[in-house]
Write a protein that holds these residues in place. Sequence first.
Motif, PDB file in Angstrom:
ATOM      1  N   GLY A  38       0.815  -1.213   0.000  1.00  0.00           N
ATOM      2  CA  GLY A  38       0.000   0.000   0.000  1.00  0.00           C
ATOM      3  C   GLY A  38       0.845   1.257   0.000  1.00  0.00           C
ATOM      4  O   GLY A  38       1.680   1.449   0.883  1.00  0.00           O
ATOM      5  N   GLY A  42       0.613   6.265   4.681  1.00  0.00           N
ATOM      6  CA  GLY A  42       1.207   5.321   5.630  1.00  0.00           C
ATOM      7  C   GLY A  42       2.330   4.531   4.977  1.00  0.00           C
ATOM      8  O   GLY A  42       3.503   4.645   5.359  1.00  0.00           O
ATOM      9  N   GLU A  64       2.159  -1.573  -4.772  1.00  0.00           N
ATOM     10  CA  GLU A  64       1.080  -0.594  -4.951  1.00  0.00           C
ATOM     11  C   GLU A  64       0.741  -0.583  -6.442  1.00  0.00           C
ATOM     12  O   GLU A  64       1.602  -0.308  -7.272  1.00  0.00           O
ATOM     13  CB  GLU A  64       1.563   0.795  -4.489  1.00  0.00           C
ATOM     14  N   CYS A  72      -6.791  11.880  -0.887  1.00  0.00           N
ATOM     15  CA  CYS A  72      -8.111  12.250  -0.356  1.00  0.00           C
ATOM     16  C   CYS A  72      -7.969  13.572   0.372  1.00  0.00           C
ATOM     17  O   CYS A  72      -8.875  14.408   0.352  1.00  0.00           O
ATOM     18  CB  CYS A  72      -8.606  11.200   0.624  1.00  0.00           C
ATOM     19  N   ALA A 108      -1.301  -6.805  -3.748  1.00  0.00           N
ATOM     20  CA  ALA A 108      -0.964  -7.964  -2.907  1.00  0.00           C
ATOM     21  C   ALA A 108      -2.226  -8.801  -2.739  1.00  0.00           C
ATOM     22  O   ALA A 108      -3.277  -8.284  -2.332  1.00  0.00           O
ATOM     23  CB  ALA A 108      -0.445  -7.495  -1.551  1.00  0.00           C
ATOM     24  N   ARG A 191     -12.457   7.189   8.055  1.00  0.00           N
ATOM     25  CA  ARG A 191     -11.315   8.042   7.742  1.00  0.00           C
ATOM     26  C   ARG A 191     -11.746   9.511   7.707  1.00  0.00           C
ATOM     27  O   ARG A 191     -12.805   9.832   7.196  1.00  0.00           O
ATOM     28  CB  ARG A 191     -10.637   7.617   6.430  1.00  0.00           C
ATOM     29  N   ASP A 322      -4.907   4.115   8.056  1.00  0.00           N
ATOM     30  CA  ASP A 322      -6.343   3.929   8.304  1.00  0.00           C
ATOM     31  C   ASP A 322      -6.718   2.499   8.671  1.00  0.00           C
ATOM     32  O   ASP A 322      -7.767   2.272   9.274  1.00  0.00           O
ATOM     33  CB  ASP A 322      -7.137   4.325   7.051  1.00  0.00           C
ATOM     34  N   SER A 332      -6.255   9.733   9.690  1.00  0.00           N
ATOM     35  CA  SER A 332      -5.932  10.865   8.820  1.00  0.00           C
ATOM     36  C   SER A 332      -4.588  10.619   8.159  1.00  0.00           C
ATOM     37  O   SER A 332      -3.816   9.756   8.604  1.00  0.00           O
ATOM     38  CB  SER A 332      -5.859  12.155   9.641  1.00  0.00           C
ATOM     39  N   ALA A 333      -4.309  11.399   7.123  1.00  0.00           N
ATOM     40  CA  ALA A 333      -3.019  11.283   6.449  1.00  0.00           C
ATOM     41  C   ALA A 333      -1.902  11.717   7.391  1.00  0.00           C
ATOM     42  O   ALA A 333      -0.815  11.127   7.399  1.00  0.00           O
ATOM     43  CB  ALA A 333      -3.022  12.148   5.194  1.00  0.00           C
ATOM     44  N   PHE A 334      -2.175  12.744   8.181  1.00  0.00           N
ATOM     45  CA  PHE A 334      -1.179  13.230   9.139  1.00  0.00           C
ATOM     46  C   PHE A 334      -0.843  12.102  10.115  1.00  0.00           C
ATOM     47  O   PHE A 334       0.330  11.804  10.382  1.00  0.00           O
ATOM     48  CB  PHE A 334      -1.754  14.454   9.874  1.00  0.00           C
TER      49      PHE A 334
HETATM   50  C1  LIG Z   1     -12.641  13.694   1.693  1.00  0.00           C
HETATM   51  C2  LIG Z   1     -11.451  13.394   2.543  1.00  0.00           C
HETATM   52  C3  LIG Z   1     -10.691  14.420   3.046  1.00  0.00           C
HETATM   53  C4  LIG Z   1      -9.574  14.143   3.830  1.00  0.00           C
HETATM   54  N1  LIG Z   1      -8.848  15.198   4.316  1.00  0.00           N
HETATM   55  C5  LIG Z   1      -7.780  14.954   5.107  1.00  0.00           C
HETATM   56  C6  LIG Z   1      -7.016  16.036   5.615  1.00  0.00           C
HETATM   57  O1  LIG Z   1      -7.301  17.211   5.363  1.00  0.00           O
HETATM   58  N2  LIG Z   1      -5.946  15.728   6.387  1.00  0.00           N
HETATM   59  C7  LIG Z   1      -5.584  14.459   6.683  1.00  0.00           C
HETATM   60  O2  LIG Z   1      -4.574  14.260   7.371  1.00  0.00           O
HETATM   61  N3  LIG Z   1      -6.299  13.410   6.205  1.00  0.00           N
HETATM   62  C8  LIG Z   1      -7.385  13.625   5.436  1.00  0.00           C
HETATM   63  N4  LIG Z   1      -8.109  12.580   4.933  1.00  0.00           N
HETATM   64  C9  LIG Z   1      -7.783  11.187   5.353  1.00  0.00           C
HETATM   65  C10 LIG Z   1      -6.628  10.593   4.582  1.00  0.00           C
HETATM   66  O3  LIG Z   1      -6.828  10.696   3.206  1.00  0.00           O
HETATM   67  C11 LIG Z   1      -6.429   9.136   4.981  1.00  0.00           C
HETATM   68  O4  LIG Z   1      -6.457   9.025   6.379  1.00  0.00           O
HETATM   69  C12 LIG Z   1      -5.100   8.627   4.458  1.00  0.00           C
HETATM   70  O5  LIG Z   1      -5.105   8.617   3.055  1.00  0.00           O
HETATM   71  C13 LIG Z   1      -4.794   7.233   4.994  1.00  0.00           C
HETATM   72  O6  LIG Z   1      -3.589   6.778   4.471  1.00  0.00           O
HETATM   73  P1  LIG Z   1      -3.274   5.219   4.316  1.00  0.00           P
HETATM   74  O7  LIG Z   1      -1.888   5.145   3.774  1.00  0.00           O
HETATM   75  O8  LIG Z   1      -3.593   4.509   5.554  1.00  0.00           O
HETATM   76  O9  LIG Z   1      -4.354   4.696   3.265  1.00  0.00           O
HETATM   77  P2  LIG Z   1      -4.673   5.149   1.765  1.00  0.00           P
HETATM   78  O10 LIG Z   1      -4.415   6.574   1.556  1.00  0.00           O
HETATM   79  O11 LIG Z   1      -6.041   4.641   1.492  1.00  0.00           O
HETATM   80  O12 LIG Z   1      -3.650   4.335   0.879  1.00  0.00           O
HETATM   81  C14 LIG Z   1      -3.727   2.943   0.790  1.00  0.00           C
HETATM   82  C15 LIG Z   1      -3.046   2.479  -0.478  1.00  0.00           C
HETATM   83  O13 LIG Z   1      -2.948   1.061  -0.425  1.00  0.00           O
HETATM   84  C16 LIG Z   1      -3.187   0.530  -1.707  1.00  0.00           C
HETATM   85  N5  LIG Z   1      -3.659  -0.840  -1.519  1.00  0.00           N
HETATM   86  C17 LIG Z   1      -4.789  -1.282  -0.920  1.00  0.00           C
HETATM   87  N6  LIG Z   1      -4.827  -2.633  -0.937  1.00  0.00           N
HETATM   88  C18 LIG Z   1      -3.695  -3.045  -1.542  1.00  0.00           C
HETATM   89  C19 LIG Z   1      -3.172  -4.333  -1.874  1.00  0.00           C
HETATM   90  N7  LIG Z   1      -3.824  -5.451  -1.560  1.00  0.00           N
HETATM   91  N8  LIG Z   1      -1.984  -4.388  -2.527  1.00  0.00           N
HETATM   92  C20 LIG Z   1      -1.312  -3.248  -2.846  1.00  0.00           C
HETATM   93  N9  LIG Z   1      -1.767  -2.002  -2.565  1.00  0.00           N
HETATM   94  C21 LIG Z   1      -2.941  -1.916  -1.920  1.00  0.00           C
HETATM   95  C22 LIG Z   1      -4.232   1.459  -2.312  1.00  0.00           C
HETATM   96  O14 LIG Z   1      -4.133   1.419  -3.738  1.00  0.00           O
HETATM   97  C23 LIG Z   1      -3.817   2.817  -1.748  1.00  0.00           C
HETATM   98  O15 LIG Z   1      -2.949   3.498  -2.641  1.00  0.00           O
HETATM   99  C24 LIG Z   1      -9.226  12.815   4.116  1.00  0.00           C
HETATM  100  C25 LIG Z   1      -9.979  11.762   3.599  1.00  0.00           C
HETATM  101  C26 LIG Z   1     -11.091  12.048   2.826  1.00  0.00           C
HETATM  102  C27 LIG Z   1     -11.902  10.909   2.270  1.00  0.00           C
END
Ligand SMILES: Cc1cc2nc3c(=O)[nH]c(=O)nc-3n(C[C@H](O)[C@H](O)[C@H](O)COP(=O)(O)OP(=O)(O)OC[C@H]3O[C@@H](n4cnc5c(N)ncnc54)[C@H](O)[C@@H]3O)c2cc1C
Length: 425
Positions: A38, A42, A64, A72, A108, A191, A322, A332-334
Amino acid sequence: MSGLTRRSLLGAGAAVVASAVTAPAVIGQARPRVVVVGGGPGGATVAKYVARDSAGAVSVSLVEPSANFVTCFHSNLYLGGYKTFEQITHSYEALTRKYGVNHIRQTAAFIDRDEKRVRTTDNTILSYDKLVVAPGIDLKYDSVPGWGQEHEQVMPHAWKAGPQTQLLKKRLDEVKNGGVIVMIAPPNPYRCPPGPYERASMMAHVLKATGRTNCKIFIVDPKETYSKQGLFQDGWETFYKGMVEWLGPKVHDGLKSVDPKTGTVVTGFETYKDCALVNVIPAQMAGKIARDAGLADASGFCPIDPATMKSAKDPNLFIVGDACIPGDMPKSAFSANSQAKVAAMIIRNELTGSRAFPPRYNNTCWSLIETDNAVKVGGRYEPKDGKISAAETFVSKTGETAELRKQTQEENIGWYSGITTDIFG
Ligand SMILES: Cc1cc2nc3c(=O)[nH]c(=O)nc-3n(C[C@H](O)[C@H](O)[C@H](O)COP(=O)(O)OP(=O)(O)OC[C@H]3O[C@@H](n4cnc5c(N)ncnc54)[C@H](O)[C@@H]3O)c2cc1C
């Protein structure tokens, strides 16, 4: 046992042995291998930090499927017309070119925890010494009666960024003056806790800026309260009087059904017919790969050790972002980026003997309500009582000066630029 045996995993047609298995050796000793599943805030942060800070001593593969990542975060600013789609799209190219991360553009499909291997959908087998699972969320398509994956083109969620985000904007632009928009808000945990309410603000901003002030946005919420509630309600009253109405469960008496064919939303209290736009944000759970690997609990998300970000179910495996249960931190992304740095530090410590410091976590979530008017909530966190616990928190106040709100938005813009460089640059 986490699922398939080694024999069945290899017997599933696995033919290719990828570079993580045949990583170059450092003077007689194969480099330790880290596989990250992913490439969101994160996973991409762990991949970059381990690769960069171990200066080639550790082989890092990032699984990925996408070439680019659409955030997002700040997708609501795209909806509001403050950012272009290109400005929220980021390439993984620098991770490969600058830090030597091996970007494997596959999904994956299976994690064999016993054999410490990951199989991708094209049957590549990746062996690991440490695995990071960061797949983000999956949507629960059966959580809103009448709505499912087959309806997401008609009633978009836009809770995973990409074409859905563009579709929501297109649909918002098509709403006629006087049109009714219904947003179905998600139950906890999900999220970005302030995300739905920032989105409603951005919808109202676009409608107002284009003279469509007779439109009405109803937020049908299963929650009694929500993030920054007083700040949003004050902002809607100030900037979008009569345009945004939040309905808690005591008022709407439960969401009964939606009908994508007719654009109808039925609650216990009211039926909204011929809606110009219905934005369904369903309930959420950890990405499938994490659940399939047996890493989630009954909540659908994955418990972690708050001191290390290791899975509570497997110490060779880290879960960030997440998909994990982040204690007092929001999803959150942060937060994901902050958790990822802790995981990267522990991974390097265990693989290369580099120093590990006490874990520190931070988060701030900014929300734009109207041009130059942003609010924030955040905190500092530490492991305590078996979870990531809030040590210090802060939140904007109602009645702040326009100057302070403008400054808060400037921080928000600066944060986005900083964090996306930190993750992808
Ligand atoms: C409308 C909206 C507004 C937001 N605004 C904010 C903000 O202002 N500030 C903030 O901090 N956060 C914000 N967020 C939240 C933030 O986007 C998420 O918390 C963050 O993206 C989480 O990161 P992550 O790496 O856990 O997951 P994700 O960003 O979802 O990334 C996961 C990745 O894993 C990949 N993946 C999934 N399964 C597999 C697999 N089996 N094999 C390979 N790859 C895989 C996906 O393709 C994806 O690229 C917002 C979210 C939304 C929906």
